[in-house]
Design a protein around this motif. Structure first.
Motif, PDB file in Angstrom:
ATOM      1  N   ASN A 246       0.827  -1.201   0.000  1.00 33.19           N
ATOM      2  CA  ASN A 246       0.000   0.000   0.000  1.00 33.19           C
ATOM      3  C   ASN A 246       0.862   1.252   0.000  1.00 33.19           C
ATOM      4  N   CYS A 247       0.512   2.180  -0.869  1.00 34.12           N
ATOM      5  CA  CYS A 247       1.142   3.497  -0.899  1.00 34.12           C
ATOM      6  C   CYS A 247       0.181   4.458  -0.190  1.00 34.12           C
ATOM      7  N   TYR A 252      -3.135   4.487  -2.777  1.00 33.07           N
ATOM      8  CA  TYR A 252      -3.142   3.419  -3.760  1.00 33.07           C
ATOM      9  C   TYR A 252      -2.602   2.125  -3.161  1.00 33.07           C
ATOM     10  N   SER A 253      -2.980   1.026  -3.784  1.00 38.49           N
ATOM     11  CA  SER A 253      -2.278  -0.236  -3.589  1.00 38.49           C
ATOM     12  C   SER A 253      -1.405  -0.462  -4.811  1.00 38.49           C
ATOM     13  N   HIS A 300      -9.794  -0.079  -5.081  1.00 42.42           N
ATOM     14  CA  HIS A 300     -11.074  -0.733  -5.254  1.00 42.42           C
ATOM     15  C   HIS A 300     -12.044   0.266  -5.874  1.00 42.42           C
ATOM     16  N   THR A 301     -13.083  -0.235  -6.546  1.00 40.68           N
ATOM     17  CA  THR A 301     -14.030   0.676  -7.204  1.00 40.68           C
ATOM     18  C   THR A 301     -14.717   1.631  -6.237  1.00 40.68           C
ATOM     19  N   ILE A 306      -6.352  -1.728  -1.002  1.00 40.19           N
ATOM     20  CA  ILE A 306      -6.506  -3.052  -0.401  1.00 40.19           C
ATOM     21  C   ILE A 306      -6.364  -2.918   1.109  1.00 40.19           C
ATOM     22  N   SER A 307      -7.296  -3.500   1.844  1.00 39.24           N
ATOM     23  CA  SER A 307      -7.415  -3.170   3.268  1.00 39.24           C
ATOM     24  C   SER A 307      -6.841  -4.198   4.226  1.00 39.24           C
TER      25      SER A 307
END
Length: 449
Positions: A246-247, A252-253, A300-301, A306-307
């Motif tokens: 993850n950034c 962002y991922s 993600h939309t 990403i969590s």
């Protein structure tokens, strides 16, 4: 050169000025340049951002059998700029004006792009446990039920099989529409797929819908959760390397991938991310010799990265599977002959009787001619013995069944006037520069400094 999307265009009378403006703004603009890179043709597309728009563009290029050597994707707010360095499959730049014009027109219509039409055919979807002879039994059922196979694609991965088979009635040439016959097809194919030990996971369905075959195969194998299964046999040690981090400062991922290069690689990866409901905002793809290096900045939309570690692992497994599904082990055989009822059943039965397993297949017919590709191994997934291959060829016909080398990907060095894939914020800065420069070249801004 710019594609003038309004030239020779007649506006429907129902469109008001606002609707015309929206159409102009959302219709992709395409530039194709053969001068800027010595070894590849540069294709630049700018378009409004929407979920799946990148996949639509990549799908157009791969459906035209172009090899994408490098790619730069950048998003600025609600606008996308895509840059692709492409060649034909022999590694040559695109010089045919009719081909270039066709590419412009196809990419300029990506919002309305469609894959090869399968109108007039019935689509059969099959998933289940792979085994030797499965394809032979499926084609024998279709032959017995008087169904003529017109097109088909078969993928296997991690002991699973997915196939899309397009058929028509043998006697009339029309789609299969009789509900009772459709029921018989589904029941008999499901029994073939179940075999002795696949009672719960075998699946068949009949559809009249038109779909992009290869995207649908990815969806079918994803739904079958092939990515969770361990490979039955791994004949290659060159496994894809996929990492996700993850950034956080940019939200962002970042997905990094290193793997063996091959045709349609970028399509397979973008297809998987799109169908997993991830948007790609920035990306780079580079090839060197026979290796590919790709980096995707995704969300993600719903706008979130990403969590969790579990989600990261799922993305890694799914992208590995997407790379491996089309990677073909074994000998590539080409069957070129006149089409006739029961041809595929007879050929695949000969494979089965000689202990050959089909790991991938592409079936196509044009008029009265059939051109079919099969990738075969022995029962253990090892390269098939040459004596067995020759015995099979003798039985099927020396002139009809030929041994082909694996498709070669030309890996000539492409000009490196753009930065290679980076990491984190540094790459974002580079992508932003690319995006601004291309906007400047399009005349949309006054400066990109």
């Amino acid at each position: 050169m710019k594609l003038n999307t309004e030239k020779n265009m007649e506006w429907p009378t129902v469109l008001d000025e606002y609707e015309k403006l929206v159409f102009r703004m959302t219709t992709p603009r395409v530039m194709i340049d053969n001068a800027g890179c010595s070894n590849a043709t540069c294709i630049m597309i700018d378009s409004a951002r929407k979920h799946g728009i990148l996949l639509e563009a990549v799908q157009v290029l791969t459906d035209l059998n172009l090899s994408i050597k490098k790619a730069y994707i950048s998003c600025d707010g609600q606008w996308f700029m895509d840059v692709f360095h492409v060649t034909d499959l022999d590694g040559n730049k695109l010089t045919d004006k009719s081909v270039i014009n066709y590419i412009k027109q196809s990419l300029g219509r990506t919002y309305y792009a469609s894959s090869k039409s399968y109108d007039g055919l019935t689509a059969l979807e099959l998933t289940g446990t792979d085994r030797i002879g499965l394809l032979s039994e499926a084609f024998a059922v279709l032959s017995d039920l008087q169904c003529n196979v017109v097109e088909a694609k078969v993928w296997t991965h991690n002991g699973r099989i997915a196939s899309l088979i397009y058929v028509k009635e043998s006697d009339t040439g029309f789609p299969v529409e009789d509900s009772q016959k459709i029921d018989r097809i589904e029941v008999r194919l499901r029994n073939v797929l179940k075999g002795d030990n696949d009672i719960h996971s075998a699946n068949t369905s009949v559809s009249m819908a038109v779909t992009h075959t290869e995207r649908r195969l990815h969806q079918m194998m994803y739904a079958d959760r092939d990515y969770e299964r361990k490979p039955v046999i791994r004949t290659s040690n060159d496994a894809p390397i996929v990492s996700v981090m993850n950034c956080l400062e940019k939200g962002y991922s970042v997905v990094n991938i290193q793997c063996k290069d091959r045709t349609k690689l970028l399509f397979d990866l973008v297809c998987t991310l799109t169908d997993m409901q991830y948007d790609v905002f920035h990306a780079t793809a580079n090839t060197a010799t026979d290796r590919a290096y790709l980096e995707f900045f995704t969300r993600h939309t719903d706008g979130t990265p990403i969590s969790s570690d579990a989600e990261k692992q799922r993305v890694i497994l799914c992208l590995r599977a997407a790379i491996e599904r089309r990677t073909s082990e074994g000998v590539r055989l080409e069957l070129s002959t006149g089409d006739k009822q029961g041809l595929l059943a007879n050929v695949t039965r000969t494979f089965r009787e000689n202990g050959l397993n089909v790991t991938r297949a592409e079936i196509s017919t044009t008029g009265e001619s059939a051109l079919n590709m099969f990738y075969v191994t022995d029962a253990r997934g090892n390269p098939a013995d040459s004596n067995i291959i020759e015995a099979v060829r003798q039985k099927i016909g020396w002139s009809d069944l030929k041994v082909k080398e694996f498709p070669l990907i030309n890996h000539q060095k492409v000009d490196t006037d753009e930065p290679t894939a980076g990491v984190g914020g540094a790459m974002l800065l580079s992508l932003g520069s690319i995006f601004r420069r291309n906007l400047y070249n399009l005349g949309l801004i006054n400066s990109y400094s």
